[in-house]
Motif scaffolding. Structure first.
Motif, short mmCIF file in Angstrom:
data_model
loop_
_atom_site.label_atom_id
_atom_site.label_comp_id
_atom_site.label_asym_id
_atom_site.label_seq_id
_atom_site.Cartn_x
_atom_site.Cartn_y
_atom_site.Cartn_z
N ALA A 121 17.20 19.09 4.18
CA ALA A 121 17.81 17.96 4.89
C ALA A 121 19.25 17.72 4.42
O ALA A 121 19.68 16.59 4.23
N THR A 122 19.98 18.81 4.23
CA THR A 122 21.35 18.75 3.73
C THR A 122 22.27 19.56 4.63
O THR A 122 21.94 20.67 5.02
N SER A 129 23.53 14.77 2.24
CA SER A 129 22.08 14.84 2.37
C SER A 129 21.54 13.44 2.63
O SER A 129 22.04 12.47 2.08
N VAL A 173 17.55 11.61 3.77
CA VAL A 173 16.21 11.70 4.31
C VAL A 173 15.43 10.43 3.91
O VAL A 173 15.68 9.85 2.86
N LYS A 174 14.51 10.02 4.78
CA LYS A 174 13.64 8.88 4.46
C LYS A 174 12.21 9.37 4.51
O LYS A 174 11.76 9.93 5.51
N ILE A 175 11.51 9.19 3.40
CA ILE A 175 10.11 9.57 3.29
C ILE A 175 9.34 8.32 2.88
O ILE A 175 9.56 7.78 1.80
N LYS A 233 14.27 5.95 0.65
CA LYS A 233 15.40 6.50 1.39
C LYS A 233 16.32 7.17 0.37
O LYS A 233 16.75 6.56 -0.60
N TYR A 234 16.62 8.46 0.63
CA TYR A 234 17.43 9.26 -0.26
C TYR A 234 18.70 9.67 0.49
O TYR A 234 18.63 10.10 1.64
N SER A 235 19.86 9.55 -0.16
CA SER A 235 21.10 10.03 0.44
C SER A 235 22.05 10.46 -0.68
O SER A 235 21.94 10.00 -1.81
#
Length: 182
Positions: free
Chosen positions: A37-38, A60, A62-64, A68-70
């Motif tokens: 996801a990058t 990058s 993504v939300k799981i 939420k990661y960025s």
């Protein structure tokens, strides 16, 4: 709409014509990073007959579930083509590089947030091949060292977020990029 198509056609034609001359610029993407996801894009420019400067950037996000990661990063490097064709963007190269990375992990339920950033550098050995069509392939590998820091906000506890894997300490940088020389 016709003007847009005409301008785009002229631009593509110009790039193809410049590629036939060898070109001193290249734009590249890392297709493998999409699995993480990058988005990763690099711009390389010939400085001399056998040296180039490259600037790479990634984003990058993504939300799981509730997390939420960025993050983003920037990587400048200077390449010396030392074997093979020994010409810019065509042969075996060695390259020192620097890298800055910044990431955020946020729990959308609790609003806890952890940010971590790192700065580092390393060296690469790689092989890049340019074809007459303008397309190119770049493979590389090398050691990297990063020094990072973690900052928690809200009620977050950095012990809950184990930071490793290239953010702090030694790691291996490797990749494959595909691009177009113009």
């Amino acid at each position: 709409m016709k003007k847009v198509v005409l301008v785009m056609s002229l631009a593509v034609g110009f790039c193809i014509a410049k590629a036939q001359d060898g070109g001193s610029n290249a734009i590249k993407i890392n297709p493998l990073s999409l699995f993480l996801a990058t988005g990763n894009v690099s711009f390389e420019r010939a400085i001399t007959e056998n040296q180039t400067f490259q600037l790479g950037m990634f984003y990058s996000g993504v939300k799981i579930s509730d997390l939420k990661y960025s993050g983003f990063g920037i990587t400048p490097e200077y390449r010396f083509y030392v074997a093979g064709h020994r010409e810019a963007m065509n042969g075996v190269y060695v390259a020192p590089f620097l890298r800055y990375q910044n990431f955020k992990v946020k729990d959308t339920d609790t609003k806890d947030k952890v940010t971590f950033s790192s700065f580092g550098g390393g060296g690469l050995v790689g092989w890049e091949k340019s074809w007459d069509s303008g397309f190119l392939l770049d493979l590389f590998i090398g050691p990297s060292y990063n020094s990072g820091k973690v900052k928690e906000e809200g009620g977050a506890n950095e012990d809950n977020f184990k930071i490793s894997g290239g953010i702090d300490g030694f790691t291996l940088r490797t990749g494959l990029t595909l691009g177009f020389r113009f």
